[in-house]
Design a protein around this motif. Structure first.
Motif, PDB file in Angstrom:
ATOM      1  N   MET A   1       0.723  -1.323   0.024  1.00 21.73           N
ATOM      2  CA  MET A   1       0.095  -0.028  -0.157  1.00 21.73           C
ATOM      3  C   MET A   1       0.829   1.416  -0.030  1.00 21.73           C
ATOM      4  O   MET A   1       1.823   1.383   0.748  1.00 21.73           O
ATOM      5  N   LYS A   2       0.704   2.435  -0.718  1.00 16.88           N
ATOM      6  CA  LYS A   2       1.213   3.167  -0.891  1.00 16.88           C
ATOM      7  C   LYS A   2       0.980   4.334   0.305  1.00 16.88           C
ATOM      8  O   LYS A   2      -0.083   4.629   0.727  1.00 16.88           O
ATOM      9  N   GLN A   3       2.069   4.956   0.711  1.00 20.85           N
ATOM     10  CA  GLN A   3       2.063   5.875   1.832  1.00 20.85           C
ATOM     11  C   GLN A   3       1.260   7.389   1.404  1.00 20.85           C
ATOM     12  O   GLN A   3       1.820   7.756   0.237  1.00 20.85           O
ATOM     13  N   PRO A   4       0.514   7.997   2.210  1.00 20.89           N
ATOM     14  CA  PRO A   4      -0.076   9.293   1.813  1.00 20.89           C
ATOM     15  C   PRO A   4       1.259  10.036   1.912  1.00 20.89           C
ATOM     16  O   PRO A   4       2.048  10.141   2.649  1.00 20.89           O
TER      17      PRO A   4
ATOM     18  N   LEU B   1       2.915  11.479   8.582  1.00 22.74           N
ATOM     19  CA  LEU B   1       3.066  10.486   9.678  1.00 22.74           C
ATOM     20  C   LEU B   1       1.908   9.687   9.668  1.00 22.74           C
ATOM     21  O   LEU B   1       0.690  10.321   9.584  1.00 22.74           O
ATOM     22  N   PRO B   2       1.791   8.289   9.981  1.00 21.72           N
ATOM     23  CA  PRO B   2       0.825   7.719  10.067  1.00 21.72           C
ATOM     24  C   PRO B   2      -0.109   7.854  11.469  1.00 21.72           C
ATOM     25  O   PRO B   2       0.494   8.554  12.404  1.00 21.72           O
ATOM     26  N   VAL B   3      -1.149   7.732  11.246  1.00 22.61           N
ATOM     27  CA  VAL B   3      -2.313   8.052  12.472  1.00 22.61           C
ATOM     28  C   VAL B   3      -1.835   7.042  13.365  1.00 22.61           C
ATOM     29  O   VAL B   3      -1.893   7.706  14.658  1.00 22.61           O
ATOM     30  N   ASP B   4      -1.404   5.779  13.588  1.00 19.72           N
ATOM     31  CA  ASP B   4      -1.071   5.041  14.450  1.00 19.72           C
ATOM     32  C   ASP B   4       0.219   5.710  15.481  1.00 19.72           C
ATOM     33  O   ASP B   4       0.180   5.520  16.647  1.00 19.72           O
ATOM     34  N   VAL B   5       1.001   6.441  14.848  1.00 15.26           N
ATOM     35  CA  VAL B   5       2.067   6.986  15.645  1.00 15.26           C
ATOM     36  C   VAL B   5       1.539   8.215  16.255  1.00 15.26           C
ATOM     37  O   VAL B   5       2.086   8.247  17.576  1.00 15.26           O
ATOM     38  N   ILE B   6       0.744   8.916  15.936  1.00 17.44           N
ATOM     39  CA  ILE B   6       0.163   9.820  16.590  1.00 17.44           C
ATOM     40  C   ILE B   6      -0.775   9.403  17.992  1.00 17.44           C
ATOM     41  O   ILE B   6      -0.560   9.921  18.829  1.00 17.44           O
ATOM     42  N   GLU B   7      -1.541   8.661  17.686  1.00 17.02           N
ATOM     43  CA  GLU B   7      -2.216   7.781  18.650  1.00 17.02           C
ATOM     44  C   GLU B   7      -1.402   7.105  19.528  1.00 17.02           C
ATOM     45  O   GLU B   7      -1.729   7.445  20.849  1.00 17.02           O
ATOM     46  N   ALA B   8      -0.365   6.659  19.376  1.00 19.81           N
ATOM     47  CA  ALA B   8       0.762   5.926  20.142  1.00 19.81           C
ATOM     48  C   ALA B   8       1.241   7.207  21.140  1.00 19.81           C
ATOM     49  O   ALA B   8       1.463   7.001  22.201  1.00 19.81           O
ATOM     50  N   ALA B   9       1.527   8.322  20.354  1.00 21.71           N
ATOM     51  CA  ALA B   9       2.038   9.295  21.019  1.00 21.71           C
ATOM     52  C   ALA B   9       1.301   9.936  22.351  1.00 21.71           C
ATOM     53  O   ALA B   9       1.397  10.093  23.226  1.00 21.71           O
ATOM     54  N   ARG B  10      -0.086  10.132  21.875  1.00 25.14           N
ATOM     55  CA  ARG B  10      -1.106  10.560  22.611  1.00 25.14           C
ATOM     56  C   ARG B  10      -1.230   9.497  23.647  1.00 25.14           C
ATOM     57  O   ARG B  10      -1.627   9.971  25.099  1.00 25.14           O
ATOM     58  N   ALA B  11      -1.133   8.308  23.702  1.00 26.77           N
ATOM     59  CA  ALA B  11      -1.438   7.166  24.566  1.00 26.77           C
ATOM     60  C   ALA B  11       0.087   7.040  25.423  1.00 26.77           C
ATOM     61  O   ALA B  11       0.133   6.397  26.542  1.00 26.77           O
ATOM     62  N   GLY B  12       1.198   7.940  25.269  1.00 26.26           N
ATOM     63  CA  GLY B  12       2.460   8.160  26.138  1.00 26.26           C
ATOM     64  C   GLY B  12       3.402   7.339  25.710  1.00 26.26           C
ATOM     65  O   GLY B  12       4.381   7.245  26.539  1.00 26.26           O
ATOM     66  N   ASP B  13       3.507   6.652  24.416  1.00 28.99           N
ATOM     67  CA  ASP B  13       4.653   6.237  23.740  1.00 28.99           C
ATOM     68  C   ASP B  13       5.971   7.283  23.414  1.00 28.99           C
ATOM     69  O   ASP B  13       5.590   8.110  22.482  1.00 28.99           O
TER      70      ASP B  13
END
Length: 78
Positions: free
Chosen positions: A1-4, A12-24
């Motif tokens: 799958m091609k990255q946007p 940045l992938p959305v999961d990276v942002i969500e992980a940062a919000r979760a404290g990663d």
């Protein structure tokens, strides 16, 4: 799958942002690295050396404040 992309730059992938919000901390570091060039650009100022001669450089104090604000915005986002 091609990255946007936006203007030729991979987003940045959305999961990276969500992980940062979760404290990663690694995800937060990845976000700060992603925005590092932009932060350097907006923190570039005319500075003066100890002899009073001007030079163009990154205002490190401003850079750290912007990174702190970005970190705070990511972590405290509801």
């Amino acid at each position: 799958m091609k990255q946007p992309t936006f203007n030729g730059r991979v987003l940045l992938p959305v999961d990276v942002i969500e992980a940062a919000r979760a404290g990663d901390s690694l995800a937060l570091e990845q976000i700060l690295r992603y925005y590092d060039r932009y932060v350097n650009k907006i923190c570039t100022r005319t500075l003066y050396d100890k002899n009073g001669l001007p030079y163009i450089g990154v205002d490190e104090y401003m850079k750290h404040r912007l990174q702190a604000k970005l970190t705070e915005a990511i972590v405290n986002k509801k």
